[in-house]
Design a protein around this motif. Structure first.
Motif, PDB file in Angstrom:
ATOM      1  N   LYS A  60     -16.818  -9.308  -7.939  1.00 52.42           N
ATOM      2  CA  LYS A  60     -17.418  -8.038  -8.346  1.00 52.42           C
ATOM      3  C   LYS A  60     -17.463  -7.925  -9.867  1.00 52.42           C
ATOM      4  O   LYS A  60     -16.827  -8.685 -10.581  1.00 52.42           O
ATOM      5  CB  LYS A  60     -16.636  -6.871  -7.744  1.00 52.42           C
ATOM      6  CG  LYS A  60     -16.686  -6.826  -6.216  1.00 52.42           C
ATOM      7  CD  LYS A  60     -16.069  -5.559  -5.689  1.00 52.42           C
ATOM      8  CE  LYS A  60     -16.196  -5.473  -4.182  1.00 52.42           C
ATOM      9  NZ  LYS A  60     -15.629  -4.201  -3.645  1.00 52.42           N
TER      10      LYS A  60
ATOM     11  N   LYS B  61      -3.864   1.391  -3.016  1.00 52.94           N
ATOM     12  CA  LYS B  61      -4.579   0.967  -1.817  1.00 52.94           C
ATOM     13  C   LYS B  61      -4.964  -0.505  -1.958  1.00 52.94           C
ATOM     14  O   LYS B  61      -5.112  -0.997  -3.074  1.00 52.94           O
ATOM     15  CB  LYS B  61      -5.848   1.807  -1.645  1.00 52.94           C
ATOM     16  CG  LYS B  61      -5.621   3.304  -1.607  1.00 52.94           C
ATOM     17  CD  LYS B  61      -6.947   4.046  -1.547  1.00 52.94           C
ATOM     18  CE  LYS B  61      -6.747   5.555  -1.540  1.00 52.94           C
ATOM     19  NZ  LYS B  61      -8.043   6.293  -1.485  1.00 52.94           N
ATOM     20  N   PRO B  62      -5.175  -1.179  -0.841  1.00 52.82           N
ATOM     21  CA  PRO B  62      -5.604  -2.585  -0.931  1.00 52.82           C
ATOM     22  C   PRO B  62      -6.866  -2.763  -1.775  1.00 52.82           C
ATOM     23  O   PRO B  62      -7.008  -3.778  -2.469  1.00 52.82           O
ATOM     24  CB  PRO B  62      -5.846  -2.968   0.531  1.00 52.82           C
ATOM     25  CG  PRO B  62      -4.900  -2.104   1.290  1.00 52.82           C
ATOM     26  CD  PRO B  62      -4.886  -0.794   0.547  1.00 52.82           C
ATOM     27  N   GLU B  63      -7.752  -1.792  -1.753  1.00 52.01           N
ATOM     28  CA  GLU B  63      -8.982  -1.906  -2.547  1.00 52.01           C
ATOM     29  C   GLU B  63      -8.746  -1.751  -4.053  1.00 52.01           C
ATOM     30  O   GLU B  63      -9.676  -1.938  -4.839  1.00 52.01           O
ATOM     31  CB  GLU B  63     -10.031  -0.885  -2.070  1.00 52.01           C
ATOM     32  CG  GLU B  63      -9.531   0.543  -1.988  1.00 52.01           C
ATOM     33  CD  GLU B  63      -9.087   0.921  -0.575  1.00 52.01           C
ATOM     34  OE1 GLU B  63      -8.433   0.089   0.097  1.00 52.01           O
ATOM     35  OE2 GLU B  63      -9.420   2.052  -0.155  1.00 52.01           O
ATOM     36  N   ASP B  64      -7.537  -1.438  -4.445  1.00 49.78           N
ATOM     37  CA  ASP B  64      -7.189  -1.422  -5.870  1.00 49.78           C
ATOM     38  C   ASP B  64      -6.852  -2.822  -6.389  1.00 49.78           C
ATOM     39  O   ASP B  64      -6.649  -3.004  -7.594  1.00 49.78           O
ATOM     40  CB  ASP B  64      -5.997  -0.502  -6.126  1.00 49.78           C
ATOM     41  CG  ASP B  64      -6.306   0.955  -5.856  1.00 49.78           C
ATOM     42  OD1 ASP B  64      -5.459   1.644  -5.248  1.00 49.78           O
ATOM     43  OD2 ASP B  64      -7.403   1.419  -6.242  1.00 49.78           O
ATOM     44  N   THR B  65      -6.780  -3.792  -5.493  1.00 48.62           N
ATOM     45  CA  THR B  65      -6.480  -5.161  -5.886  1.00 48.62           C
ATOM     46  C   THR B  65      -7.543  -5.694  -6.838  1.00 48.62           C
ATOM     47  O   THR B  65      -8.741  -5.658  -6.524  1.00 48.62           O
ATOM     48  CB  THR B  65      -6.385  -6.071  -4.649  1.00 48.62           C
ATOM     49  OG1 THR B  65      -5.272  -5.660  -3.847  1.00 48.62           O
ATOM     50  CG2 THR B  65      -6.219  -7.527  -5.049  1.00 48.62           C
ATOM     51  N   ALA B  66      -7.106  -6.152  -8.000  1.00 47.62           N
ATOM     52  CA  ALA B  66      -8.033  -6.629  -9.025  1.00 47.62           C
ATOM     53  C   ALA B  66      -7.239  -7.132 -10.223  1.00 47.62           C
ATOM     54  O   ALA B  66      -6.023  -6.924 -10.306  1.00 47.62           O
ATOM     55  CB  ALA B  66      -8.964  -5.505  -9.477  1.00 47.62           C
TER      56      ALA B  66
ATOM     57  N   SER C  45     -12.877   6.804  -7.829  1.00 47.43           N
ATOM     58  CA  SER C  45     -12.025   6.156  -6.834  1.00 47.43           C
ATOM     59  C   SER C  45     -10.529   6.252  -7.156  1.00 47.43           C
ATOM     60  O   SER C  45      -9.701   6.013  -6.269  1.00 47.43           O
ATOM     61  CB  SER C  45     -12.415   4.684  -6.690  1.00 47.43           C
ATOM     62  OG  SER C  45     -12.276   4.011  -7.934  1.00 47.43           O
TER      63      SER C  45
ATOM     64  N   ALA D  85       0.840  -1.192   0.000  1.00 43.17           N
ATOM     65  CA  ALA D  85       0.000   0.000   0.000  1.00 43.17           C
ATOM     66  C   ALA D  85       0.878   1.247   0.000  1.00 43.17           C
ATOM     67  O   ALA D  85       1.885   1.308   0.711  1.00 43.17           O
ATOM     68  CB  ALA D  85      -0.924  -0.001   1.208  1.00 43.17           C
TER      69      ALA D  85
ATOM     70  N   SER E 218      -1.617  -4.687   2.483  1.00 40.47           N
ATOM     71  CA  SER E 218      -1.751  -3.624   3.501  1.00 40.47           C
ATOM     72  C   SER E 218      -0.608  -3.660   4.498  1.00 40.47           C
ATOM     73  O   SER E 218       0.201  -4.559   4.500  1.00 40.47           O
ATOM     74  CB  SER E 218      -3.081  -3.787   4.237  1.00 40.47           C
ATOM     75  OG  SER E 218      -3.153  -5.062   4.814  1.00 40.47           O
TER      76      SER E 218
ATOM     77  N   ALA F  35     -12.464  -6.992  -9.435  1.00 41.68           N
ATOM     78  CA  ALA F  35     -12.063  -7.596  -8.169  1.00 41.68           C
ATOM     79  C   ALA F  35     -12.842  -8.893  -7.971  1.00 41.68           C
ATOM     80  O   ALA F  35     -13.921  -9.070  -8.564  1.00 41.68           O
ATOM     81  CB  ALA F  35     -12.321  -6.631  -7.023  1.00 41.68           C
TER      82      ALA F  35
ATOM     83  N   THR G 110      -2.012  -6.806  -7.111  1.00 37.37           N
ATOM     84  CA  THR G 110      -2.307  -7.112  -5.714  1.00 37.37           C
ATOM     85  C   THR G 110      -1.618  -6.090  -4.830  1.00 37.37           C
ATOM     86  O   THR G 110      -0.401  -5.915  -4.921  1.00 37.37           O
ATOM     87  CB  THR G 110      -1.822  -8.524  -5.337  1.00 37.37           C
ATOM     88  OG1 THR G 110      -2.431  -9.482  -6.217  1.00 37.37           O
ATOM     89  CG2 THR G 110      -2.224  -8.856  -3.903  1.00 37.37           C
TER      90      THR G 110
END
Length: 115
Positions: free
Chosen positions: A43, A86-91, A62, A14, A115, A40, A112
């Motif tokens: 999703k 950010k971790p939420e960018d993992t996809a 985002s 991160a 965090s 992701a 990936t």
């Protein structure tokens, strides 16, 4: 037929950065747009950024201020510079191109963010 090959994915902490590349080859007419999407686990596939023929760009809320899309017309290549990850960018990130009235997709590259 058009082939798209993505590269540049990987594992990053991160706050780190990655640069994705997507090279298009084959029978390419005037390119209407090139873009990046991501999906992701569990999703739907969503737009990350797009650059149209005139050079205008559009970003998902985002990633605004963190990601930058660019293209090299001579190489039929589109890039995605990703900063402050950010971790939420993992996809899985997919390249997309619209040319000759058709849409083509790459096979995807995994990003990936730990965090």
């Amino acid at each position: 037929q058009v082939q798209l090959v993505e590269s540049g994915g990987g594992l990053v902490q991160a706050g780190g950065s990655l640069r994705l590349s997507c090279a298009a080859s084959g029978t390419i007419f005037s390119i209407s747009a090139m873009g990046w999407y991501r999906q992701a686990p569990g999703k739907q596939r969503d737009l990350v950024a797009v650059i149209i023929s005139g050079g205008s760009t559009n970003y998902a809320d985002s990633v605004k201020g963190r990601f930058t899309i660019s293209r090299d017309n001579a190489k039929n290549t589109v890039y995605l510079q990703m900063n402050s990850l950010k971790p939420e960018d993992t996809a899985v990130y997919y390249c997309n191109i619209i040319t000759g009235g058709k849409t083509y997709w790459g096979k995807g590259t995994l990003v990936t963010v730990s965090s």
